[in-house]
Design a protein around this motif. Structure first.
Motif, PDB file in Angstrom:
ATOM      1  N   GLN A  58      33.795  34.081 -44.118  1.00 45.91           N
ATOM      2  CA  GLN A  58      35.192  33.922 -44.547  1.00 45.91           C
ATOM      3  C   GLN A  58      35.272  33.332 -45.957  1.00 45.91           C
ATOM      4  O   GLN A  58      36.089  33.755 -46.763  1.00 45.91           O
ATOM      5  N   ILE A 101      42.782  32.971 -44.859  1.00 41.95           N
ATOM      6  CA  ILE A 101      41.533  32.232 -44.676  1.00 41.95           C
ATOM      7  C   ILE A 101      41.811  30.795 -45.100  1.00 41.95           C
ATOM      8  O   ILE A 101      42.285  30.565 -46.218  1.00 41.95           O
ATOM      9  N   THR A 105      35.676  27.019 -40.878  1.00 42.16           N
ATOM     10  CA  THR A 105      35.673  28.253 -41.664  1.00 42.16           C
ATOM     11  C   THR A 105      34.252  28.789 -41.715  1.00 42.16           C
ATOM     12  O   THR A 105      33.316  28.034 -41.967  1.00 42.16           O
ATOM     13  N   VAL A 129      33.517  23.405 -42.107  1.00 46.21           N
ATOM     14  CA  VAL A 129      32.872  24.717 -42.270  1.00 46.21           C
ATOM     15  C   VAL A 129      31.987  24.943 -41.043  1.00 46.21           C
ATOM     16  O   VAL A 129      31.234  24.054 -40.624  1.00 46.21           O
ATOM     17  N   LEU A 154      40.333  27.070 -45.851  1.00 42.17           N
ATOM     18  CA  LEU A 154      39.103  26.311 -46.146  1.00 42.17           C
ATOM     19  C   LEU A 154      39.470  24.928 -46.624  1.00 42.17           C
ATOM     20  O   LEU A 154      40.222  24.823 -47.581  1.00 42.17           O
ATOM     21  N   ASP A 188      38.501  23.891 -42.393  1.00 48.49           N
ATOM     22  CA  ASP A 188      39.298  23.905 -41.177  1.00 48.49           C
ATOM     23  C   ASP A 188      38.595  23.038 -40.127  1.00 48.49           C
ATOM     24  O   ASP A 188      37.639  23.464 -39.503  1.00 48.49           O
ATOM     25  N   LYS A 237      47.858  26.890 -39.575  1.00 47.21           N
ATOM     26  CA  LYS A 237      47.461  28.238 -39.155  1.00 47.21           C
ATOM     27  C   LYS A 237      48.559  28.879 -38.300  1.00 47.21           C
ATOM     28  O   LYS A 237      48.826  30.069 -38.398  1.00 47.21           O
ATOM     29  N   ASN A 288      44.438  32.905 -49.337  1.00 49.06           N
ATOM     30  CA  ASN A 288      43.629  31.719 -49.094  1.00 49.06           C
ATOM     31  C   ASN A 288      44.557  30.524 -48.932  1.00 49.06           C
ATOM     32  O   ASN A 288      45.544  30.402 -49.664  1.00 49.06           O
TER      33      ASN A 288
END
Lengths: 457, 452
Positions: free
Chosen positions: A228, A199, A224, A35, A201, A203, A188, A173
């Motif tokens: 986000q 998004i 992230t 994060v 989570l 990352d 990604k 997500n």
């Protein structure tokens, strides 16, 4: 020298010898590093934090920043509230993160520190600067294993931050599971190939594979963002990769923000990647981009070229459940025989999944959850294998039994590359397949008598 | 920097004394560890003992074979044994599980002794580890020794004391017949990369008998008769001085505090030992040894020094004794020390560091990566010496690094060790990669030599 494992199985009821797992907090720390601008905080004794940082450093060869509540004898008697309050002030003053992610330890859990109450108190006393956030996860070391901690922390971010504004976005997500920074970047890339806004989570790409810049960046550029994570509540769908690592957060998003979710295997190997790709295609309603079709074709091509070296090769696999499930399927699809399959983690579902994957090809395989490497060594002594695939800790067995080891999973303490080259997706599968094929061919070369030593393979 | 930290950082020329020996501020990214860690590193190298971690899996997993403490024989210590405490034991207690674990282990591995490490968790749930150990001692006829290493008790320092207390329980349980007048124990060397073998060979050449090494390449039976030795040689004073003091009080064995790192310190260590025995022949043998060993490494060091002259080093280590030796050793290589820090140094240690260092050398107690990174950049350091958590910080900054902690792969003790240290420092400081890192490419950077 390190071969102290007797071949005969002994009954053990109270012991782990040479563990194939570790405790929850390190997983929480790894997730929090994904994060942006986040400082993971370990609420417990100093050693926990030092060990987790060291272990992650050994795996990633990167600086790992995390703070600790520095418990003392007094905190263990009177509780750690004062420590956490002091810690929160210290952290914002000294390290200025966007967000603090607190995880507990066995000590603070057993004492019974109530983290939300302490955070609330700090909020009321104005100790949390404007615009800054604190989240937490309970990660007792005596429950579950390191992946549980990862899962709990990801769920914690969702719980504290994800909110629905009532407007659904086009984005999905993606909860990537406990994979490498390289894998996260690759996931990604796949999503982007479909032009699907997403998004992810957490990352950890561009965090734990940060380039040398000549500076030490306390918060590298990846991760992230808090914004986000908040927006995850408006997404139209959640893809959770790996049930052990990612399902809980996806369920939380459904409960909290009515985002429908679907749990897939980690896209490791051909079949699991196919399922991942078709899930995305279904969501976008578009065809699979030619780029990915080509990558798939290359993987199939290499396996076909080399399948004579792979067929019937016995393999031992251990690691975290999500990884091992996908990898076992991949090995099976390459006509290998996974005869010993083990995870240090817990969950009966693991044994059932592996049994189903191997039902036709290796019905007699040894399969175990909550195993350890002592057990694995005994299995290998009882039935020898051609190849081992697992963490660095397998190197003792590899040496004792003279069996090649392909390093895969967490942790890898003695080689580099894993955090830079993905093993998810078709290209990742290609990397894995070439590692496996090379290990087998190296061994064949080493052991071949002169007359059978081949130039062209 | 936090106000609370300011008193813990001085320069060597400062009149004021450093504040140290106090708990880390909660919330800091401290490089320090816990009591368990301290006990585990001290006792771990005893190769024929069983080391059982009574606690959750993490404490066992993170300390599984992370220390390159070599053993010339049995390698039981390189396995990880753990009671893997789960929720059930947190509620009902872990004593029964511990007793079962010992029963499942001792008959199979037949260790000479067992150490049972208490952890935060088993401490806070109130397991009576001592009682279980007493029972197991009676049942199996080997010493089963509890180590009071609950993590929350403090820093590594507290763990060292707990480990010494555990060793004290072993000492004086073996037969000392046949131990001669020229006999020593080595305390506080852990045989990282085979260092104790180097030191032992020096002592033997001087005519000394090494009774027990604690704990590098240590053996239970040797430690049991350690009270028969005539002198304790204490290296790594922070970890083992308490045991040496105990042995002095209880058995009248004097001790000397020495360091085997660096030519200067290694030579004075050997002379001090020889002087203690007041034997002219031994003193002569020692002189010859020092002459011979120094002569063997000096030419190479002189060659390496040419490239290192004027380069700047920083160091952050666990205990202060290592810092003293390193400052001297670096000076011998022509290098200046811009920063010297320790995790657990005491007041008098820092006073001694002040005397050793240049007036502008930064001295820091219980530092953190943020501070250190800033100092390394500001002083344009060429070499950082530290442990596993410091290494990647140095590399990110584009600075050479030398591990002087558990993970060093080459022995750095003794005269040969100093040459190895010089080679390692030289290799990392002069690595061509540093010419390619962005920091050195920036215009205006003070150290731009070799910039393409």
């Amino acid at each position: 020298m390190l071969d102290m494992t007797p071949a005969n199985s002994v009954e053990r009821t109270a012991l782990k010898i040479n563990p194939a797992k570790t405790c929850q907090p390190v997983g929480a720390m790894y997730a929090a590093l994904g994060v942006h601008g986040c400082l993971p905080h370990s609420h417990g004794s100093q050693g926990c934090c030092a060990y987790h940082r060291s272990h992650l450093t050994r795996h990633f060869k990167e600086p790992i920043m995390a703070s600790t509540s520095s418990f003392t004898e007094g905190s263990s008697v009177f509780g750690g509230m004062a420590n956490l309050q002091q810690a929160i002030s210290t952290i914002f003053e000294m390290y200025d993160p966007e967000i603090i992610a607190v995880h507990t330890t066995c000590l603070s859990e057993t004492i019974g520190d109530d983290i939300p109450t302490i955070i609330g108190k700090c909020q009321n006393e104005g100790k949390i600067p404007e615009g800054k956030v604190i989240v937490h996860a309970n990660t007792p070391s005596y429950v579950g294993f390191h992946v549980t901690g990862y899962s709990n922390m990801v769920k914690g971010f969702v719980k504290y931050l994800a909110a629905s504004t009532g407007r659904r976005s086009d984005a999905i997500n993606l909860i990537p599971g406990w994979v490498e920074p390289s894998d996260m970047a690759e996931l990604k890339r796949y999503i982007a190939a479909f032009n699907l806004p997403a998004i992810m989570l957490p990352d950890t790409s561009s965090v734990l594979d940060a380039p040398a810049t000549g500076e030490h960046s306390f918060y590298p550029k990846g991760g992230t963002t808090v914004a986000q994570i908040r927006a995850m509540g408006d997404a139209r769908h959640t893809l959770a990769l790996g049930a052990w690592a990612s399902e809980e957060a996806a369920i939380q998003l459904t409960k909290q923000c009515e985002v429908p979710h679907e749990v897939l295997d980690l896209p490791i190997g051909l079949a699991a990647t196919d399922r991942f790709i078709s899930a995305i295609a279904k969501l976008t309603g578009t065809a699979v981009p030619q780029l990915l079709e080509d990558e798939r074709g290359r993987l199939v091509d290499v396996i076909s070229d080399m399948h004579q070296y792979l067929g019937g090769k016995k393999v031992a696999i251990w690691g975290d459940p999500d990884q091992v499930i996908a990898l076992t399927e991949f090995c099976r699809d390459m006509d290998m025989k996974p005869v010993h399959v083990m995870t240090g983690g817990n969950g009966q579902a693991f044994e059932e999944r592996i049994k189903a994957i191997l039902a036709d090809s290796v019905p007699t395989a040894n399969i175990k959850q909550q195993g350890d490497l002592f057990q694995m060594h005994q299995w290998i002594k009882q039935e020898k294998v051609d190849l081992m695939i697992g963490t660095t800790y397998g190197k003792f067995i590899s040496r004792a039994e003279d069996i090649p080891l392909v390093r895969f999973g967490w942790p890898i303490l003695d080689r580099v590359g894993h955090s830079y080259f993905p093993s998810v997706g078709y290209t990742g599968g290609l990397r894995l397949a070439t590692q496996i094929i090379s290990a087998i061919q190296e061994r064949q070369d080493r052991d071949a008598p002169d007359h059978a030593f081949e130039l062209v393979m | 920097m936090l106000d609370a930290r300011k008193s813990q950082v001085i320069t060597a020329g400062d009149a004021r004394a450093i504040v140290c020996d106090r708990p880390s501020v909660a919330g800091s990214v401290t490089q320090r560890a816990c009591t368990f860690c301290g006990s585990r590193v001290v006792l771990y190298p005893i190769g024929d003992a069983l080391h059982l971690v009574h606690g959750p899996v993490g404490c066992a997993a993170y300390t599984w074979d992370i220390r390159g403490a070599l053993s010339s024989g049995m390698q039981l210590h390189r396995n990880s044994f753990n009671t893997d405490i789960r929720e059930n034991e947190v509620i009902f207690g872990g004593e029964k599980k511990l007793a079962r674990a010992l029963r499942e282990l001792i008959p199979i591995h037949k260790p000479k002794a067992a150490f049972v490490y208490a952890t935060c968790l088993t401490g806070v749930i109130g397991d009576d580890v001592e009682a279980v150990c007493r029972g197991a001692t009676a049942e199996f006829g080997i010493p089963v020794i509890p180590v009071q290493s609950e993590g929350f008790r403090g820093t590594k320092k507290h763990g060292y004391s707990a480990a010494c207390a555990a060793l004290a329980q072993l000492i004086d349980s073996g037969d000392t017949t046949g131990i001669g007048p020229f006999s020593v124990n080595i305390l506080g060397d852990f045989n990282i990369a085979g260092e104790i073998w180097t030191i032992k060979s020096y002592l033997q050449r001087m005519g000394l008998e090494v009774v027990a090494s604690m704990t590098g390449d240590g053996r239970v039976d040797d430690i049991r008769r350690a009270h028969g030795a005539k002198l304790n040689i204490v290296q790594c004073a922070g970890s083992m001085t308490s045991l040496a003091k105990m042995m002095q009080e209880k058995y009248g064995i004097p001790y000397v505090q020495v360091s085997f790192f660096g030519l200067e310190d290694c030579a004075s260590a050997l002379y001090e030992v020889a002087k203690h025995f007041a034997d002219l022949a031994m003193l002569e043998r020692t002189r010859a040894l020092v002459r011979e060993e120094t002569a063997a490494v000096l030419p190479e060091m002189a060659r390496l020094r040419k490239d290192l002259e004027g380069k700047v080093a920083a160091l952050y280590v666990g205990g202060a004794f290592k810092a003293f030796s390193l400052v001297k050793a670096l000076r011998q290589l022509g290098m200046r020390v811009a920063m010297a820090g320790t995790q657990t140094g005491a007041q008098q240690d820092y006073e001694h560091l002040k005397e050793l260092c240049d007036a502008d050398t930064i001295l820091a107690d219980d530092s953190n990566p943020l501070e250190m990174a800033a100092w390394l950049a500001a002083r344009d350091v060429d070499l950082f010496i530290g442990g596993v958590k410091e290494r990647p910080v140095a590399y990110k900054l584009g600075i050479g690094f030398c591990d002087h902690n558990h993970e060093r792969k080459i022995g750095l003790a003794g005269f040969v060790g100093m040459a190895a240290f010089a080679r390692e420092v030289h290799a990392t400081v002069t690595s061509p990669i540093w010419k390619l890192v962005p920091r050195r490419q920036r215009p205006g950077c003070s150290n731009t030599e070799g910039t393409p």
